[in-house]
Design a protein around this motif. Structure first.
Motif, mmCIF file in Angstrom:
data_model
loop_
_atom_site.group_PDB
_atom_site.id
_atom_site.type_symbol
_atom_site.label_atom_id
_atom_site.label_comp_id
_atom_site.label_asym_id
_atom_site.label_seq_id
_atom_site.Cartn_x
_atom_site.Cartn_y
_atom_site.Cartn_z
ATOM 1 N N LEU A 1 27.429 -0.826 -6.684
ATOM 2 C CA LEU A 1 28.764 -0.369 -7.079
ATOM 3 C C LEU A 1 28.686 0.834 -8.015
ATOM 4 O O LEU A 1 29.498 1.756 -7.914
ATOM 5 C CB LEU A 1 29.534 -1.508 -7.739
ATOM 6 C CG LEU A 1 29.913 -2.673 -6.816
ATOM 7 C CD1 LEU A 1 30.553 -3.792 -7.625
ATOM 8 C CD2 LEU A 1 30.836 -2.193 -5.724
ATOM 9 N N ALA A 2 27.711 0.823 -8.915
ATOM 10 C CA ALA A 2 27.523 1.982 -9.803
ATOM 11 C C ALA A 2 27.135 3.219 -8.998
ATOM 12 O O ALA A 2 27.569 4.330 -9.318
ATOM 13 C CB ALA A 2 26.453 1.675 -10.840
ATOM 14 N N LEU A 3 26.349 3.019 -7.955
ATOM 15 C CA LEU A 3 25.976 4.140 -7.091
ATOM 16 C C LEU A 3 27.194 4.703 -6.370
ATOM 17 O O LEU A 3 27.346 5.919 -6.249
ATOM 18 C CB LEU A 3 24.918 3.691 -6.087
ATOM 19 C CG LEU A 3 24.442 4.728 -5.087
ATOM 20 C CD1 LEU A 3 23.710 5.844 -5.812
ATOM 21 C CD2 LEU A 3 23.551 4.092 -4.049
ATOM 22 N N LEU A 4 28.065 3.826 -5.912
ATOM 23 C CA LEU A 4 29.265 4.287 -5.221
ATOM 24 C C LEU A 4 30.239 4.991 -6.164
ATOM 25 O O LEU A 4 30.983 5.878 -5.734
ATOM 26 C CB LEU A 4 29.967 3.103 -4.551
ATOM 27 C CG LEU A 4 29.238 2.478 -3.373
ATOM 28 C CD1 LEU A 4 29.981 1.243 -2.896
ATOM 29 C CD2 LEU A 4 29.079 3.480 -2.255
ATOM 30 N N ARG A 5 30.235 4.606 -7.432
ATOM 31 C CA ARG A 5 31.157 5.208 -8.396
ATOM 32 C C ARG A 5 30.587 6.443 -9.083
ATOM 33 O O ARG A 5 31.276 7.062 -9.890
ATOM 34 C CB ARG A 5 31.533 4.184 -9.448
ATOM 35 C CG ARG A 5 32.303 3.008 -8.855
ATOM 36 C CD ARG A 5 32.799 2.147 -9.927
ATOM 37 N NE ARG A 5 33.624 2.988 -10.797
ATOM 38 C CZ ARG A 5 34.592 2.548 -11.561
ATOM 39 N NH1 ARG A 5 34.854 1.281 -11.596
ATOM 40 N NH2 ARG A 5 35.281 3.373 -12.323
ATOM 41 N N VAL B 1 25.381 14.250 -9.018
ATOM 42 C CA VAL B 1 24.076 13.964 -8.436
ATOM 43 C C VAL B 1 23.152 13.295 -9.451
ATOM 44 O O VAL B 1 22.395 12.395 -9.092
ATOM 45 C CB VAL B 1 23.439 15.266 -7.892
ATOM 46 C CG1 VAL B 1 22.077 14.994 -7.295
ATOM 47 C CG2 VAL B 1 24.339 15.890 -6.852
ATOM 48 N N ALA B 2 23.220 13.683 -10.707
ATOM 49 C CA ALA B 2 22.348 13.096 -11.723
ATOM 50 C C ALA B 2 22.632 11.600 -11.885
ATOM 51 O O ALA B 2 21.700 10.797 -12.003
ATOM 52 C CB ALA B 2 22.524 13.816 -13.050
ATOM 53 N N GLN B 3 23.902 11.225 -11.870
ATOM 54 C CA GLN B 3 24.238 9.804 -11.969
ATOM 55 C C GLN B 3 23.762 9.037 -10.743
ATOM 56 O O GLN B 3 23.345 7.884 -10.846
ATOM 57 C CB GLN B 3 25.742 9.625 -12.141
ATOM 58 C CG GLN B 3 26.245 10.047 -13.491
ATOM 59 C CD GLN B 3 27.751 9.870 -13.614
ATOM 60 O OE1 GLN B 3 28.435 9.584 -12.637
ATOM 61 N NE2 GLN B 3 28.251 10.042 -14.831
ATOM 62 N N ARG B 4 23.809 9.668 -9.574
ATOM 63 C CA ARG B 4 23.321 9.013 -8.358
ATOM 64 C C ARG B 4 21.815 8.812 -8.410
ATOM 65 O O ARG B 4 21.310 7.773 -7.973
ATOM 66 C CB ARG B 4 23.703 9.825 -7.134
ATOM 67 C CG ARG B 4 25.163 9.768 -6.824
ATOM 68 C CD ARG B 4 25.503 10.472 -5.533
ATOM 69 N NE ARG B 4 26.939 10.633 -5.451
ATOM 70 C CZ ARG B 4 27.563 11.788 -5.430
ATOM 71 N NH1 ARG B 4 26.883 12.901 -5.443
ATOM 72 N NH2 ARG B 4 28.869 11.836 -5.379
ATOM 73 N N VAL B 5 21.089 9.784 -8.939
ATOM 74 C CA VAL B 5 19.637 9.650 -9.065
ATOM 75 C C VAL B 5 19.299 8.496 -10.012
ATOM 76 O O VAL B 5 18.409 7.687 -9.725
ATOM 77 C CB VAL B 5 19.008 10.978 -9.554
ATOM 78 C CG1 VAL B 5 17.557 10.795 -9.942
ATOM 79 C CG2 VAL B 5 19.142 12.042 -8.487
ATOM 80 N N ILE B 6 20.017 8.397 -11.111
ATOM 81 C CA ILE B 6 19.785 7.309 -12.063
ATOM 82 C C ILE B 6 20.123 5.962 -11.421
ATOM 83 O O ILE B 6 19.388 4.977 -11.589
ATOM 84 C CB ILE B 6 20.603 7.539 -13.343
ATOM 85 C CG1 ILE B 6 20.048 8.751 -14.094
ATOM 86 C CG2 ILE B 6 20.596 6.310 -14.232
ATOM 87 C CD1 ILE B 6 20.912 9.224 -15.232
ATOM 88 N N ALA B 7 21.213 5.914 -10.647
ATOM 89 C CA ALA B 7 21.591 4.657 -9.989
ATOM 90 C C ALA B 7 20.544 4.258 -8.939
ATOM 91 O O ALA B 7 20.198 3.075 -8.823
ATOM 92 C CB ALA B 7 22.965 4.797 -9.344
ATOM 93 N N ASP C 1 17.385 5.028 -9.025
ATOM 94 C CA ASP C 1 16.206 4.598 -9.772
ATOM 95 C C ASP C 1 16.399 3.178 -10.317
ATOM 96 O O ASP C 1 15.471 2.368 -10.275
ATOM 97 C CB ASP C 1 15.928 5.580 -10.905
ATOM 98 C CG ASP C 1 14.502 5.526 -11.394
ATOM 99 O OD1 ASP C 1 13.608 5.263 -10.569
ATOM 100 O OD2 ASP C 1 14.279 5.758 -12.590
ATOM 101 N N MET C 2 17.595 2.887 -10.795
ATOM 102 C CA MET C 2 17.880 1.543 -11.277
ATOM 103 C C MET C 2 17.790 0.529 -10.141
ATOM 104 O O MET C 2 17.218 -0.558 -10.305
ATOM 105 C CB MET C 2 19.277 1.491 -11.899
ATOM 106 C CG MET C 2 19.676 0.111 -12.372
ATOM 107 S SD MET C 2 21.352 0.015 -13.004
ATOM 108 C CE MET C 2 22.307 0.453 -11.581
ATOM 109 N N LEU C 3 18.306 0.872 -8.975
ATOM 110 C CA LEU C 3 18.218 -0.025 -7.828
ATOM 111 C C LEU C 3 16.770 -0.252 -7.409
ATOM 112 O O LEU C 3 16.391 -1.370 -7.041
ATOM 113 C CB LEU C 3 19.029 0.529 -6.661
ATOM 114 C CG LEU C 3 20.536 0.365 -6.766
ATOM 115 C CD1 LEU C 3 21.237 1.123 -5.652
ATOM 116 C CD2 LEU C 3 20.912 -1.096 -6.725
ATOM 117 N N ALA C 4 15.966 0.794 -7.476
ATOM 118 C CA ALA C 4 14.549 0.641 -7.127
ATOM 119 C C ALA C 4 13.852 -0.312 -8.097
ATOM 120 O O ALA C 4 13.067 -1.166 -7.673
ATOM 121 C CB ALA C 4 13.862 2.000 -7.123
ATOM 122 N N VAL C 5 14.154 -0.192 -9.380
ATOM 123 C CA VAL C 5 13.554 -1.094 -10.376
ATOM 124 C C VAL C 5 13.981 -2.535 -10.113
ATOM 125 O O VAL C 5 13.161 -3.468 -10.199
ATOM 126 C CB VAL C 5 13.933 -0.644 -11.803
ATOM 127 C CG1 VAL C 5 13.586 -1.704 -12.822
ATOM 128 C CG2 VAL C 5 13.249 0.662 -12.139
#
Length: 89
Positions: free
Chosen positions: A22-26, A30-36, A38-42
Motif C-alpha cells: 500500500l505504501a508503494l501504491l501511495r 520515484v525516491a519514495q518508490r525505491v524506498i518502498a 527496498d522495504m518490501l525486499a527486506v
C-alpha cells in the motif's frame, strides 16, 4: 524459538508486506518508490528466513541471500540513476 512464535512472526511479516504494498501504491515520487521496494525486499527476506527456520529447508535461506544481493544492486542502481538525473546524465 517455539513454533507458535514463528507462525506469529510470519503473520506479522505478511501484514507488513501488505502495508508495504500500500505504501508503494501511495508513493508520490520515484525516491519514495525505491524506498518502498527496498522495504518490501527486506520484508520478503525476513519471511524467507522465517520459513527456512520453520520448515528446516536451507534453500529458503539461499533465496533470501540472492534476493538481498539483487535488492542491494537495484537500490544502488536506482540511487545512481536518481542522483545523475537520468540514464545518460
Amino acid at each position: 524459538m517455539p513454533t507458535p512464535l514463528i507462525v506469529i512472526a510470519l503473520v506479522w511479516v505478511t501484514l507488513l508486506i501488505v502495508a508495504g504494498g500500500l505504501a508503494l501504491l501511495r508513493a508520490r515520487d520515484v525516491a519514495q518508490r525505491v524506498i518502498a521496494f527496498d522495504m518490501l525486499a527486506v520484508l520478503v527476506i525476513a519471511q524467507l528466513a522465517l520459513l527456512c527456520y520453520l520448515r528446516g529447508q536451507p534453500y529458503y535461506l539461499d533465496a533470501a541471500v540472492a534476493l538481498a544481493l539483487l535488492s542491494f544492486v537495484g537500490t544502488v542502481a536506482a540511487a545512481r540513476y536518481l542522483s545523475a538525473g537520468g540514464p545518460f546524465g
